[in-house]
Design a protein around this motif. Structure first.
Motif, short mmCIF file in Angstrom:
data_model
loop_
_atom_site.label_atom_id
_atom_site.label_comp_id
_atom_site.label_asym_id
_atom_site.label_seq_id
_atom_site.Cartn_x
_atom_site.Cartn_y
_atom_site.Cartn_z
N SER A 156 0.83 -1.22 0.00
CA SER A 156 0.00 0.00 0.00
C SER A 156 0.86 1.26 0.00
CB SER A 156 -0.95 0.00 1.19
OG SER A 156 -0.24 -0.06 2.41
N LEU A 157 2.00 1.25 0.69
CA LEU A 157 2.89 2.41 0.67
C LEU A 157 3.46 2.62 -0.74
CD1 LEU A 157 4.60 4.65 2.03
CD2 LEU A 157 6.34 2.89 2.49
N LEU A 158 3.90 1.54 -1.37
CA LEU A 158 4.51 1.64 -2.69
C LEU A 158 3.50 2.06 -3.75
CD1 LEU A 158 6.71 -1.60 -2.59
CD2 LEU A 158 7.42 0.75 -2.10
N ALA A 159 2.25 1.67 -3.57
CA ALA A 159 1.22 2.02 -4.55
C ALA A 159 0.89 3.50 -4.54
CB ALA A 159 -0.05 1.20 -4.29
N LYS A 160 1.26 4.20 -3.50
CA LYS A 160 1.00 5.65 -3.42
C LYS A 160 2.02 6.46 -4.21
CE LYS A 160 -1.15 5.16 1.14
NZ LYS A 160 -1.00 5.41 2.60
N GLN A 161 3.10 5.79 -4.66
CA GLN A 161 4.12 6.48 -5.44
C GLN A 161 3.83 6.35 -6.93
OE1 GLN A 161 7.85 5.79 -2.34
NE2 GLN A 161 8.20 5.72 -4.53
N ALA A 162 4.22 7.36 -7.70
CA ALA A 162 4.05 7.28 -9.15
C ALA A 162 4.87 6.12 -9.71
CB ALA A 162 4.47 8.59 -9.80
N GLN A 163 6.09 5.94 -9.22
CA GLN A 163 6.96 4.83 -9.60
C GLN A 163 7.88 4.49 -8.42
OE1 GLN A 163 8.82 6.52 -13.24
NE2 GLN A 163 8.01 4.75 -14.34
N GLU A 202 -7.85 -1.19 1.30
CA GLU A 202 -7.45 0.20 1.10
C GLU A 202 -8.42 0.95 0.21
OE1 GLU A 202 -5.52 -2.40 0.88
OE2 GLU A 202 -3.76 -2.10 2.16
N VAL A 203 -8.92 0.26 -0.81
CA VAL A 203 -9.91 0.88 -1.70
C VAL A 203 -11.19 1.17 -0.93
CG1 VAL A 203 -11.37 0.51 -3.72
CG2 VAL A 203 -8.94 -0.12 -3.81
N ALA A 204 -11.61 0.22 -0.09
CA ALA A 204 -12.83 0.42 0.70
C ALA A 204 -12.66 1.58 1.68
CB ALA A 204 -13.17 -0.86 1.46
N ALA A 205 -11.45 1.73 2.22
CA ALA A 205 -11.18 2.82 3.16
C ALA A 205 -10.85 4.12 2.43
CB ALA A 205 -10.02 2.44 4.08
N LYS A 206 -10.83 4.06 1.12
CA LYS A 206 -10.57 5.22 0.26
C LYS A 206 -9.17 5.81 0.47
CE LYS A 206 -15.44 6.46 -0.26
NZ LYS A 206 -16.47 7.51 -0.16
N THR A 207 -8.23 4.95 0.87
CA THR A 207 -6.85 5.40 0.96
C THR A 207 -6.09 5.13 -0.34
OG1 THR A 207 -6.17 3.27 1.92
CG2 THR A 207 -6.76 5.05 3.46
N LEU A 208 -6.68 4.29 -1.21
CA LEU A 208 -6.13 4.03 -2.53
C LEU A 208 -7.27 4.00 -3.54
CD1 LEU A 208 -3.49 1.18 -1.96
CD2 LEU A 208 -3.01 3.56 -2.52
N PRO A 209 -7.03 4.39 -4.77
CA PRO A 209 -8.07 4.33 -5.80
C PRO A 209 -8.30 2.89 -6.27
CG PRO A 209 -6.03 5.08 -6.77
CD PRO A 209 -5.78 4.99 -5.29
N PRO A 210 -9.43 2.60 -6.89
CA PRO A 210 -9.71 1.24 -7.38
C PRO A 210 -8.67 0.73 -8.38
CG PRO A 210 -11.70 2.57 -7.38
CD PRO A 210 -10.58 3.50 -7.08
N SER A 211 -8.00 1.63 -9.07
CA SER A 211 -7.00 1.24 -10.07
C SER A 211 -5.60 1.06 -9.49
CB SER A 211 -6.95 2.30 -11.18
OG SER A 211 -6.61 3.57 -10.62
N ALA A 212 -5.48 1.01 -8.18
CA ALA A 212 -4.18 0.99 -7.52
C ALA A 212 -3.30 -0.17 -7.98
CB ALA A 212 -4.35 0.93 -6.01
#
Length: 321
Positions: A156-163, A202-212
């Motif tokens: 989840s941390l890594l998914a918040k980065q562009a790359q 994370e998607v359910a908690a809205k901390t990441l988008p569905p396309s994460a």
């Protein structure tokens, strides 16, 4: 990222020191010289320049890499030598659950890097594989390297980065093979987009988008004069393999601190034009009084912000006593 200013007391570095079999820059004259010979010539002068507490004013973006667990003591020594705290710190990643201190150990290092606000620079290490003419071996290694990085930092941390930038370690003794790199870059990038990574909570908690997903960015570490490696990389890139950046070894005959400024010759004509050189390893295998090894690295100011955005500051971890 804004330019870092010097501080009044040393803070942060520690963690890698890879005994690379690099050589003096061919362009420096006198041909290639062994690393051992260079160390014998240079370490006495380096030690004289890098006394703890002698921090200087500099705008260079600098870091270190080590093959050992990061510690506050190594951070203090590296900060004094660099004249400022390191902005980034290279560490090895091989496979998930690897307990060797040569590899990144999240339970021992995550809080250190988080507390000191130092970015971890991931280095994929399987140097005895990279010269093999084996696409499937490269693919498997890319998957394992990605799994190690995800296990260390959390998906989840890594998914918040562009790359997330990952450098493949290539040494002159085993230059890169084009088919290995094709497989490795594919395995690394596919691992981050795998359907096996479950972000539903994370998607359910809205901390990441569905396309994460995790976007791993393949890159290569190598000696600037390693023509075989850069030729193989050029062929791989021309055939469609992704490579986002290069990190080169380029040492002076008599290396000294400070390690900046950045010079144009750090970009070798032997390298593919489409791959930017974002880092230069300027001093290799410096050893402190306890025989701990450090490599010192300089970021290309033209790519500094791009680079730092793709390195990782770990989340703090609760470590039970």
């Amino acid at each position: 990222m804004a330019k870092r200013k010097s501080v009044k007391k040393p803070v942060t570095p520690a963690a890698k020191a890879v005994s690379r079999q690099s050589t003096d820059s061919a362009s420096q004259g006198g041909g290639l010289k062994s690393l051992v010979a260079m160390e014998q010539e240079s370490h006495s002068s380096l030690a004289a320049e890098g006394q703890p507490g002698q921090l200087v004013d500099t705008s260079d973006c600098v870091g270190i890499d080590q093959d050992r667990v990061a510690t506050q003591d190594c951070l203090q020594i590296a900060s004094a030598l660099l004249g400022q705290p390191p902005v980034f710190w290279g560490r090895y990643f091989k496979g998930p659950g690897n307990k060797s201190p040569v590899q990144y150990q999240p339970q021992d290092e995550s809080n250190f890097f988080n507390r000191n606000h130092i970015r971890v620079l991931p280095v994929a290490r399987q140097t005895n594989h990279v010269n093999k003419n084996d696409d499937q071996l490269g693919y498997k290694d890319g998957l394992r390297n990605a799994a190690a990085i995800m296990a260390a930092f959390g998906a989840s941390l890594l998914a918040k980065q562009a790359q997330v930038l990952v450098f493949l370690d290539v040494e002159p003794s085993g230059p890169l093979n084009v088919n290995y790199f094709n497989g490795w870059s594919r395995g690394l990038t596919e691992a981050g987009a795998s359907a096996m990574i479950d972000f539903s909570d994370e998607v359910a908690a809205k901390t990441l988008p569905p396309s994460a997903k995790i976007s791993f960015a393949p890159a290569v570490y190598g000696h600037h004069a390693d023509a075989a490696t850069w030729s193989a990389l050029s062929n791989a890139v021309s055939a469609g393999a992704p490579c986002e950046a290069a990190w080169v070894v380029y040492m002076d005959t008599n290396p000294k601190f400070p390690i900046g400024p950045w010079l144009s010759q750090y970009t070798s004509p032997k390298m593919p034009a489409s791959v930017p050189v974002v880092l230069c390893q300027r001093i290799l295998d410096y050893r402190d009084a306890k025989k701990r090894s450090y490599d010192f690295d300089l970021a290309n100011p033209d790519h500094k912000d791009w680079l730092l955005d793709r390195l990782v500051i770990p989340d703090a971890m609760h470590v039970s006593a």
